[in-house]
Motif scaffolding. Structure first.
Motif, short mmCIF file in Angstrom:
data_model
loop_
_atom_site.label_atom_id
_atom_site.label_comp_id
_atom_site.label_asym_id
_atom_site.label_seq_id
_atom_site.Cartn_x
_atom_site.Cartn_y
_atom_site.Cartn_z
N GLU A 23 0.73 -1.28 0.24
CA GLU A 23 -0.36 0.10 -0.11
C GLU A 23 0.33 1.28 0.33
O GLU A 23 0.44 2.40 -0.57
N GLU A 56 -3.77 6.11 -0.52
CA GLU A 56 -2.90 4.80 -0.31
C GLU A 56 -2.47 4.20 0.71
O GLU A 56 -2.31 3.50 1.33
N HIS A 59 -5.23 3.37 3.09
CA HIS A 59 -5.27 1.62 2.81
C HIS A 59 -4.01 1.20 4.15
O HIS A 59 -4.10 0.11 4.81
N GLN A 133 -11.10 -2.03 -4.20
CA GLN A 133 -10.42 -2.85 -4.49
C GLN A 133 -11.00 -2.74 -6.31
O GLN A 133 -10.85 -2.49 -7.75
#
Ligand SMILES: [Fe+2]
Length: 173
Positions: A23, A56, A59, A133
């Motif tokens: 990530e 990101e 995440h 995703q």
């Protein structure tokens, strides 16, 4: 480790640490691509990519927080600084899409592992990422296709850039 909470299967812990690295790698990729697009003069694309850098990081932190809550040792892997050859903005988003597909595969593997080891909390976390995703791949491939249709047509590229700027503004609010 494991003193205050349920022990995590070491194999799952290892894979989650690896996923955190993936990530952050994605984050790094989006950040470096945003710089490239700004330099190229597509500031809308640059802004979108920068917003995605934050996404990101989010995440990675979600998994990191989860591991800490499970009292599991977090070991953040090194970020890869590979550079990718590109010529057009579409190339940039093609590389991003390929990376997203790798991430998806990795999430699926991790989900299968959690399921096999009956780690239901881990399975639940990964299920959220599975859905995430689908959205990520859809978003990036939409942009890629729009850019591919532009080819090297400057005014078409400018139009896509304006749309990306608006999209980035939506994402950051
Ligand atoms: Fe991600």
């Amino acid at each position: 480790m494991g003193e205050n909470g349920p022990d995590m299967n070491p194999l799952i812990a290892e894979e989650m640490n690896r996923q955190i690295g993936m990530e952050f790698n994605a984050a790094f990729l989006y950040l470096s691509f945003s710089v490239l697009m700004n330099e190229y003069g597509m500031r809308g694309a640059g802004r979108w990519l920068r917003a995605h850098f934050h996404e990101e990081c989010g995440h990675a932190l979600k998994i990191l927080d989860y591991m800490e809550q499970r009292r599991t040792e977090v070991r953040i892997p090194q970020i890869s600084t590979d550079s990718y050859p590109w010529e057009t903005p579409a190339d940039i988003f093609r590389i991003a899409l390929d990376h997203e597909k790798l991430v998806t595969q990795s999430i699926h593997n991790l989900l299968a592992l959690c399921r096999r080891e009956k780690d239901y909390a881990g399975e639940h976390l990964m299920m959220n990422f599975v859905r995430e995703q689908v959205e990520e791949e859809c978003l990036v491939s939409d942009i890629l296709h729009a850019l591919e249709r532009c080819g090297r047509d400057e005014s078409a590229l400018l139009q896509v850039d304006v749309r990306l700027d608006a999209l980035a503004a939506e994402q950051t609010h």
